[in-house]
Design an enzyme around this catalytic site. Structure first.
Site, PDB file in Angstrom:
ATOM      1  N   GLU A  41       0.030  -1.443   9.169  1.00 16.54           N
ATOM      2  CA  GLU A  41       0.518  -0.127   8.747  1.00 16.54           C
ATOM      3  C   GLU A  41      -0.480   0.986   9.096  1.00 16.54           C
ATOM      4  O   GLU A  41      -0.102   2.029   9.629  1.00 16.54           O
ATOM      5  CB  GLU A  41       0.777  -0.138   7.235  1.00 16.54           C
ATOM      6  CG  GLU A  41       1.216   1.196   6.650  1.00 16.54           C
ATOM      7  CD  GLU A  41       2.697   1.461   6.781  1.00 16.54           C
ATOM      8  OE1 GLU A  41       3.100   2.637   6.634  1.00 16.54           O
ATOM      9  OE2 GLU A  41       3.445   0.508   7.032  1.00 16.54           O
TER      10      GLU A  41
ATOM     11  N   ARG B  11      -8.008  -7.167   3.055  1.00 18.54           N
ATOM     12  CA  ARG B  11      -8.792  -5.970   3.353  1.00 18.54           C
ATOM     13  C   ARG B  11      -9.678  -5.576   2.178  1.00 18.54           C
ATOM     14  O   ARG B  11     -10.614  -4.802   2.327  1.00 18.54           O
ATOM     15  CB  ARG B  11      -7.859  -4.797   3.706  1.00 18.54           C
ATOM     16  CG  ARG B  11      -7.263  -4.898   5.103  1.00 18.54           C
ATOM     17  CD  ARG B  11      -6.403  -3.685   5.383  1.00 18.54           C
ATOM     18  NE  ARG B  11      -7.145  -2.447   5.162  1.00 18.54           N
ATOM     19  CZ  ARG B  11      -7.988  -1.903   6.035  1.00 18.54           C
ATOM     20  NH1 ARG B  11      -8.203  -2.496   7.185  1.00 18.54           N
ATOM     21  NH2 ARG B  11      -8.613  -0.783   5.766  1.00 18.54           N
TER      22      ARG B  11
ATOM     23  N   ARG C  97       0.834  -1.201   0.000  1.00 14.87           N
ATOM     24  CA  ARG C  97       0.000   0.000   0.000  1.00 14.87           C
ATOM     25  C   ARG C  97       0.868   1.251   0.000  1.00 14.87           C
ATOM     26  O   ARG C  97       1.807   1.384   0.772  1.00 14.87           O
ATOM     27  CB  ARG C  97      -0.929  -0.005   1.227  1.00 14.87           C
ATOM     28  CG  ARG C  97      -2.018   1.059   1.157  1.00 14.87           C
ATOM     29  CD  ARG C  97      -2.885   1.000   2.418  1.00 14.87           C
ATOM     30  NE  ARG C  97      -3.536  -0.301   2.542  1.00 14.87           N
ATOM     31  CZ  ARG C  97      -4.655  -0.618   1.930  1.00 14.87           C
ATOM     32  NH1 ARG C  97      -5.248   0.246   1.139  1.00 14.87           N
ATOM     33  NH2 ARG C  97      -5.179  -1.811   2.087  1.00 14.87           N
TER      34      ARG C  97
ATOM     35  N   SER D 143     -10.425   6.977  17.563  1.00 17.46           N
ATOM     36  CA  SER D 143     -10.877   5.778  18.258  1.00 17.46           C
ATOM     37  C   SER D 143      -9.773   5.218  19.150  1.00 17.46           C
ATOM     38  O   SER D 143     -10.021   4.816  20.295  1.00 17.46           O
ATOM     39  CB  SER D 143     -11.320   4.723  17.236  1.00 17.46           C
ATOM     40  OG  SER D 143     -11.629   3.501  17.865  1.00 17.46           O
TER      41      SER D 143
END
Length: 267
Positions: A62, A99, A23, A37
């Site tokens: 990551e 994902r 990514r 959060s």
């Protein structure tokens, strides 16, 4: 052995990025929401790291690590593994594949880097990643698109099937033009396939056009033949000589000078 199985707090600055991380882009808004959060509830799922010279190398997590940095944490909960660099690379790729939101070109680049790092064939890489060889090959083919084309496809949210349809066009300038049409007209995959099909069909038309031109030339030659026959019927001993080379069709018409001038010598 106990350290490998328990969660430990590690200084966040001692964790280095995974060089095999596929990514390259991260949604800033999602990272901000995740950091809020974490700041409120803590990090629910620890990240995975392995020991390397000078600290730790990230294996998986990551996004969580980046969000922890945004949240201002000085330490982060980690699970330590003693896996090899090769296994670490596979885990990093696998986490992102699972994902489902990994960009198509990030995935292709990640696969390419793994093949280079492992020094293996596509078949061997496909086996390690749990993919078919044809699927892997199709993903790697996406890297034939230019960097500019990839950026446009990604920015406009086009799919892998859009990209694969474009790859059928070999000429880069034509491909860029078609990509512009796809984006401007918001074409779906089927419409994109139809557009490419139409373009490829049109590119094959010069052959039929050339045949049509040749047929027209034959019409002209037939006209000459008809003219010769008409002269012969009128008593003029006209002749036509034809020859053909690689470059030309030659036609020579011979008419007796005496008959052409009515028996009179030219002045």
């Amino acid at each position: 052995m106990g350290e490998k199985r328990k969660v430990v707090q590690i200084n966040i600055d001692s964790i280095h990025p995974n060089p095999a991380q596929p990514r390259r882009t991260f949604n800033e808004q999602e990272l901000l929401e995740l950091s809020r959060s974490i700041r409120t509830n803590g990090l629910i799922q620890p990240i995975s790291v392995r020991r390397v010279k000078g600290g730790y190398e990230l294996i998986a997590g990551e996004r969580r690590l980046r969000a922890c940095k945004i949240a201002g944490l000085s330490t982060v909960a980690c699970m330590i593994s003693d896996c090899s660099p090769e296994t670490s690379a596979v885990l990093a790729m696998t986490e992102n594949l699972q994902r489902q939101d990994l960009q198509i070109f990030e995935e292709a680049e990640g696969i390419r880097r793994l093949i280079e790092q492992w020094d293996v064939t596509q078949e061997e890489a496909a086996l390690r990643l749990g993919k078919s060889q044809s699927t892997l090959a199709n993903k790697l083919r996406l890297l034939k698109l230019s960097e500019e084309e990839r950026e446009k496809i990604t920015a406009c949210g086009l799919t892998e099937r859009h990209a694969r349809a474009l790859l059928r066009i070999k000429e880069e300038k034509t491909r860029e033009k078609v990509l512009g049409q796809i984006i401007a007209k918001h074409l779906n995959v089927q419409q994109t396939d139809d557009l490419v099909d139409k373009l490829l069909e049109e590119n094959q038309k010069p052959k039929s056009k050339r045949t049509f031109v040749i047929k027209d030339v034959r019409v002209f030659l037939n006209t000459i033949n008809h003219a010769i026959e008409t002269m012969k019927q009128s008593g003029i001993n006209a002749q036509t000589l034809k020859s053909e080379t690689d470059d030309y069709i030659e036609c020579l018409v011979r008419i007796p000078k005496a008959q052409a001038t009515g028996g009179k010598k030219p002045a």
